[in-house]
Design a protein around this motif. Sequence first.
Motif, short mmCIF file in Angstrom:
data_model
loop_
_atom_site.label_atom_id
_atom_site.label_comp_id
_atom_site.label_asym_id
_atom_site.label_seq_id
_atom_site.Cartn_x
_atom_site.Cartn_y
_atom_site.Cartn_z
N ILE A 74 0.83 -1.21 0.00
CA ILE A 74 0.00 0.00 0.00
C ILE A 74 0.86 1.26 0.00
O ILE A 74 0.42 2.32 -0.44
CB ILE A 74 -0.95 -0.01 1.22
CG1 ILE A 74 -1.86 -1.23 1.17
CG2 ILE A 74 -1.78 1.26 1.28
CD1 ILE A 74 -2.70 -1.32 -0.09
N GLY A 75 2.10 1.13 0.47
CA GLY A 75 2.98 2.29 0.49
C GLY A 75 3.23 2.87 -0.88
O GLY A 75 3.61 4.05 -1.00
N ARG A 76 3.06 2.09 -1.94
CA ARG A 76 3.27 2.60 -3.30
C ARG A 76 2.13 3.51 -3.76
O ARG A 76 2.35 4.43 -4.55
CB ARG A 76 3.38 1.44 -4.30
CG ARG A 76 4.61 0.60 -4.18
CD ARG A 76 4.63 -0.47 -5.26
NE ARG A 76 4.76 0.10 -6.60
CZ ARG A 76 4.55 -0.60 -7.70
NH1 ARG A 76 4.15 -1.86 -7.64
NH2 ARG A 76 4.70 -0.03 -8.88
N VAL A 77 0.93 3.23 -3.29
CA VAL A 77 -0.27 3.87 -3.85
C VAL A 77 -0.29 5.39 -3.64
O VAL A 77 -0.52 6.14 -4.60
CB VAL A 77 -1.54 3.21 -3.29
CG1 VAL A 77 -2.78 3.90 -3.84
CG2 VAL A 77 -1.56 1.72 -3.63
N PRO A 78 -0.06 5.92 -2.44
CA PRO A 78 -0.15 7.38 -2.27
C PRO A 78 0.91 8.15 -3.06
O PRO A 78 0.76 9.35 -3.30
CB PRO A 78 0.05 7.57 -0.76
CG PRO A 78 -0.22 6.24 -0.15
CD PRO A 78 0.21 5.24 -1.17
#
Length: 237
Positions: A74-78
């Motif tokens: 999820i760290g990639r998404v923002p």
Amino acid sequence: MEARLGLRRALYVSGFAIAFVLLAAALWWEKYYLPLSLLMLAAVMMPFWVRFERRSFHAESMVMIAVLSAIAAIGRVPFVSLPSVQPTSFVIIVSALVLGPEVGFIIGSVAAVVSNLFLGQGPWTPWQMFCWGMMGFTAGLLRHQGWMLQRWGKMAFGLIWGFVFGWIMNIWYLIGYFGELTWPVFASVYAASFYFDLAHALSNVFFLGLFAERWINILSRMKTKYGVLQDEWRHRM
């Protein structure tokens, strides 16, 4: 113990040997670059997944691995609007420093698959699995080295892997989009990727420099408090 260690080594050696044969075949039969390279990646990654599948984990261990994989993914998404700038590599590296090389590989490869559920799957996914998996694996292997225990050592590791990640990913781009591989083509692709590789490397340095020690302390306390992976390692030995 010796039998287990021998089986483990045989599994890894076999995977890398098959990968080497497939790489030689890919270089010989140019029109099969892409499928043979994907088989090569599968041969390298399979021993890690087989080892992971054969081991018995406590519920706490599985939860911790799953949570760290999800955070890394999820760290990639923002940060999708900032190409190559993301904390995914940071999470993988610090997880491997605490939990070891094999778990580092699993977290890295899972993070690639899960994050691409949001950002898009494609022929690049196995390459990302391999790159982030090997990033975690090498971080785990080097975690007891004196320089790796220092902040500057972790930052240097992240800086190097930021470029190595991009250099490996360039390979799939070359074999996927260029019919003929020549030195000028190689040079142009690697030159064009320099900005993105630099952004990845510097973001690794930033996150590791500011947050690595705090994350490692938190994960180490959780590992000790809940006995995460400790019984599994003793059983393996």
